[in-house]
Design a protein around this motif. Structure first.
Motif, short mmCIF file in Angstrom:
data_model
loop_
_atom_site.label_atom_id
_atom_site.label_comp_id
_atom_site.label_asym_id
_atom_site.label_seq_id
_atom_site.Cartn_x
_atom_site.Cartn_y
_atom_site.Cartn_z
N VAL A 335 47.41 46.98 89.65
CA VAL A 335 48.18 46.23 88.65
C VAL A 335 47.61 44.83 88.43
O VAL A 335 47.26 44.46 87.31
CB VAL A 335 49.66 46.15 89.06
CG1 VAL A 335 50.44 45.26 88.10
CG2 VAL A 335 50.28 47.55 89.10
N HIS A 336 47.49 44.05 89.49
CA HIS A 336 47.05 42.66 89.32
C HIS A 336 45.54 42.56 89.08
O HIS A 336 45.09 41.82 88.20
CB HIS A 336 47.45 41.84 90.55
CG HIS A 336 48.92 41.65 90.67
ND1 HIS A 336 49.61 40.70 89.95
CD2 HIS A 336 49.85 42.31 91.40
CE1 HIS A 336 50.90 40.78 90.24
NE2 HIS A 336 51.07 41.75 91.12
N GLY A 337 44.77 43.30 89.88
CA GLY A 337 43.32 43.25 89.70
C GLY A 337 42.89 43.80 88.35
O GLY A 337 42.22 43.12 87.57
N MET A 338 43.30 45.03 88.06
CA MET A 338 42.90 45.65 86.79
C MET A 338 43.57 44.96 85.61
O MET A 338 42.97 44.78 84.55
CB MET A 338 43.23 47.13 86.80
CG MET A 338 42.32 47.97 87.67
SD MET A 338 40.55 47.76 87.30
CE MET A 338 40.49 48.24 85.58
N GLY A 339 44.84 44.57 85.77
CA GLY A 339 45.51 43.85 84.69
C GLY A 339 44.81 42.55 84.35
O GLY A 339 44.64 42.19 83.18
N GLY A 340 44.37 41.82 85.41
CA GLY A 340 43.64 40.58 85.17
C GLY A 340 42.30 40.80 84.51
O GLY A 340 41.89 40.05 83.61
N ILE A 341 41.58 41.85 84.93
CA ILE A 341 40.28 42.16 84.34
C ILE A 341 40.41 42.51 82.87
O ILE A 341 39.70 41.96 82.01
CB ILE A 341 39.62 43.32 85.12
CG1 ILE A 341 39.19 42.85 86.51
CG2 ILE A 341 38.41 43.86 84.35
CD1 ILE A 341 38.78 43.98 87.44
N ILE A 342 41.34 43.42 82.56
CA ILE A 342 41.52 43.84 81.17
C ILE A 342 42.02 42.67 80.32
O ILE A 342 41.54 42.46 79.19
CB ILE A 342 42.50 45.02 81.09
CG1 ILE A 342 41.98 46.21 81.91
CG2 ILE A 342 42.72 45.44 79.64
CD1 ILE A 342 40.60 46.67 81.55
N GLY A 343 42.98 41.92 80.84
CA GLY A 343 43.50 40.79 80.08
C GLY A 343 42.45 39.73 79.80
O GLY A 343 42.39 39.17 78.70
N SER A 344 41.60 39.46 80.81
CA SER A 344 40.55 38.46 80.63
C SER A 344 39.55 38.88 79.56
O SER A 344 39.16 38.08 78.70
CB SER A 344 39.83 38.23 81.96
OG SER A 344 38.80 37.28 81.83
N ILE A 345 39.15 40.14 79.58
CA ILE A 345 38.19 40.63 78.58
C ILE A 345 38.83 40.69 77.19
O ILE A 345 38.22 40.27 76.18
CB ILE A 345 37.64 42.00 79.00
CG1 ILE A 345 36.78 41.85 80.26
CG2 ILE A 345 36.83 42.63 77.87
CD1 ILE A 345 36.32 43.17 80.86
N LEU A 346 40.07 41.19 77.11
CA LEU A 346 40.72 41.31 75.81
C LEU A 346 41.05 39.95 75.20
O LEU A 346 41.24 39.85 73.98
CB LEU A 346 41.99 42.15 75.94
CG LEU A 346 41.77 43.64 76.21
CD1 LEU A 346 43.12 44.38 76.26
CD2 LEU A 346 40.88 44.27 75.14
N THR A 347 41.08 38.90 76.00
CA THR A 347 41.23 37.56 75.45
C THR A 347 40.08 37.26 74.50
O THR A 347 40.25 36.61 73.47
CB THR A 347 41.27 36.51 76.58
OG1 THR A 347 42.39 36.79 77.43
CG2 THR A 347 41.39 35.11 76.03
N GLY A 348 38.89 37.76 74.87
CA GLY A 348 37.72 37.59 74.01
C GLY A 348 37.75 38.45 72.77
O GLY A 348 36.89 38.31 71.89
N VAL A 349 38.72 39.33 72.67
CA VAL A 349 38.88 40.17 71.48
C VAL A 349 39.96 39.60 70.57
O VAL A 349 39.78 39.50 69.34
CB VAL A 349 39.24 41.62 71.87
CG1 VAL A 349 39.52 42.47 70.63
CG2 VAL A 349 38.13 42.24 72.70
N PHE A 350 41.10 39.21 71.14
CA PHE A 350 42.28 38.88 70.34
C PHE A 350 42.55 37.37 70.17
O PHE A 350 43.53 37.01 69.51
CB PHE A 350 43.51 39.54 70.94
CG PHE A 350 43.48 41.05 70.86
CD1 PHE A 350 43.70 41.69 69.66
CD2 PHE A 350 43.19 41.81 71.98
CE1 PHE A 350 43.66 43.07 69.57
CE2 PHE A 350 43.16 43.19 71.92
CZ PHE A 350 43.38 43.83 70.70
N ALA A 351 41.72 36.51 70.75
CA ALA A 351 41.90 35.07 70.54
C ALA A 351 41.82 34.76 69.05
O ALA A 351 40.96 35.30 68.34
CB ALA A 351 40.85 34.29 71.31
N THR A 352 42.70 33.91 68.56
CA THR A 352 42.73 33.61 67.13
C THR A 352 42.97 32.12 66.89
O THR A 352 43.70 31.47 67.65
CB THR A 352 43.83 34.42 66.43
OG1 THR A 352 43.98 33.96 65.08
CG2 THR A 352 45.17 34.30 67.14
#
Length: 425
Positions: A335-352
């Motif tokens: 939850v925390h490890g994978m959630g942090g990894i996915i969230g960190s990468i997706l920040t580079g997708v959805f930042a606006t």
């Protein structure tokens, strides 16, 4: 996360921002005690609930002392930068050790006292090692965990905080981590994974025979405190009561709600029952994933991050973990490890720029693929650093003090043998 570097003009105290940051600090503390203590405590068996509570209490006490002694200065000091020392790469300096030079007159650019900022950041230093304990619950020595935690905070957490928030190289690269995707969740989650591999499975762990939580009501209560406290965690990370805080507040709630509902639907579809533990786990996964993106993404990103992260975390918990037979007891990595990894990468997708403002960061969805590359590099650096440091510290502590309790202690429970107490009579 705004750095501690003061502006050229002398800031004045903003009572509104200060009041909000005091409240946010209290909210983040509530995530550790009682949030993590109840959430993890409910997930373990009755004979080990006090061990989890005591491990959490240890962290709150010991890490707070480390933070005021050297931690804040290590992460946010500027002494080594000003002196031109090569140590600036690893740490800010010792110019603010024991809060040296920080008085009631030291005001941050947002108008809050530096003391308040230091306390706010202390709460982040507390909760990060608390997340790790979920991976090796029910089988670790208290004294071994104490020594590991002290060393891990100094050698793993403080450098990462400096690199990402204190002016270090990841911040200079332009990596976005608004409230702790790399520093907190990847750092803790990956370390938890290494710990659970090295300490080994619980003696009575069997594939296909899950060890059931002893108190699901505690799990729900702990998740509720975490959800509430996360508003301070994320919305407080802009260090001001303004529009950015309002956006972080909104997307945090939307991501958590989306993730809770998504997990419930998957659980219902795959296991024929929508479980309370599943819904609570989904909510936490959504909160984790939105953390790095809360200051740069909008509602679209919150929905997407909530759904994508939950699907991946569910697969990690329900498919990958059983398949590879590792005993991540309370799914700290899943939850925390994978959630942090996915969230960190997706920040580079959805930042606006609707959130970051004109000239601010923008993600790949809006045409800036560079930001996605930066986020990926920051994520990989965080993973590699956590793996190496945790492995070295585990071996060191295990060879000197020992990390795992003996079979008899594990069988009869850590509460009685390690703490001389029983949670229930």
């Amino acid at each position: 996360m705004i750095t501690t570097i003061l502006s050229a003009t002398t800031p004045t105290l903003d009572t509104g921002n200060t009041a909000w940051m005091i409240v946010a600090t209290i909210l983040v503390l509530m995530m550790s005690i009682p949030g993590i203590a109840l959430f993890y405590g409910g997930l373990v068996r009755q004979k080990n609930v006090l061990s989890v509570i005591m491990q959490t209490m240890l962290i709150v006490g010991v890490v707070s002392l480390i933070w005021v002694a050297i931690g804040y200065s290590w992460a946010f000091g500027t002494g080594f930068k000003e002196s031109g020392s090569w140590l600036w790469f690893f740490m800010g300096g010792l110019d603010k050790a024991f809060m040296h030079g920080i008085t009631t007159r030291n005001i941050m650019p947002s108008g809050i006292p530096e003391m308040t900022f230091a306390m706010f950041q202390c709460m982040f230093a507390l909760i990060t090692p608390a997340l790790i304990l979920g991976a090796f619950a029910e089988r670790i020595k208290f004294k071994g965990y104490m020594m590991f935690t002290i060393l891990w905070v100094i050698i793993a957490y403080l450098p990462m905080a400096h690199w990402v928030w204190g002016g270090g190289f990841l911040q200079q690269m332009g990596a976005i981590d608004f409230a702790g995707g790399t520093v907190v969740h990847i750092n803790a989650g990956v370390s938890a994974f290494i710990m659970c591999l090295m300490i080994g499975k619980r003696d009575d762990w069997r594939k296909g025979h899950p060890i059931m939580p002893h108190n699901i009501t505690f799990v729900f209560m702990g998740m509720s405190f975490l959800w509430l406290g996360w508003f301070g965690f994320n919305a407080g990370s802009g260090l001001a009561a303004d529009g950015l805080a309002a956006n972080a507040f909104l997307v945090t709630h939307v991501a958590a709600a989306t993730a809770a509902v998504t997990w419930m639907i998957i659980d219902w579809t795959c296991n024929k029952k929508p479980t309370t533990v599943g819904a609570c786990t989904g909510a936490v996964a959504g909160l984790v994933a939105i953390t790095p993106a809360a200051g740069s993404t909008d509602i679209l990103g919150a929905f997407a991050i909530g759904i994508i992260t939950t699907i991946i975390c569910f697969i990690m918990v329900a498919v990958i973990k059983p398949k590879f037979k590792y005993d991540d007891a309370l799914d700290a990595f899943g939850v925390h490890g994978m959630g942090g990894i996915i969230g960190s990468i997706l920040t580079g997708v959805f930042a606006t720029r609707c959130v970051t403002g004109e000239g601010g960061a923008e993600g790949a969805l809006y045409g800036d693929w560079h930001q996605l590359w930066v986020q990926t590099v920051a994520t990989l650096v965080s993973i590699a650093f956590s793996v190496v440091v945790t492995y070295i510290l585990y071996v060191l502590v295990d060879k000197t003090i020992g990390m795992r309790v003996c079979r008899r202690v594990e069988e009869e429970g850590l509460d009685i043998y390690e703490h001389g107490e029983s949670a229930y009579n």
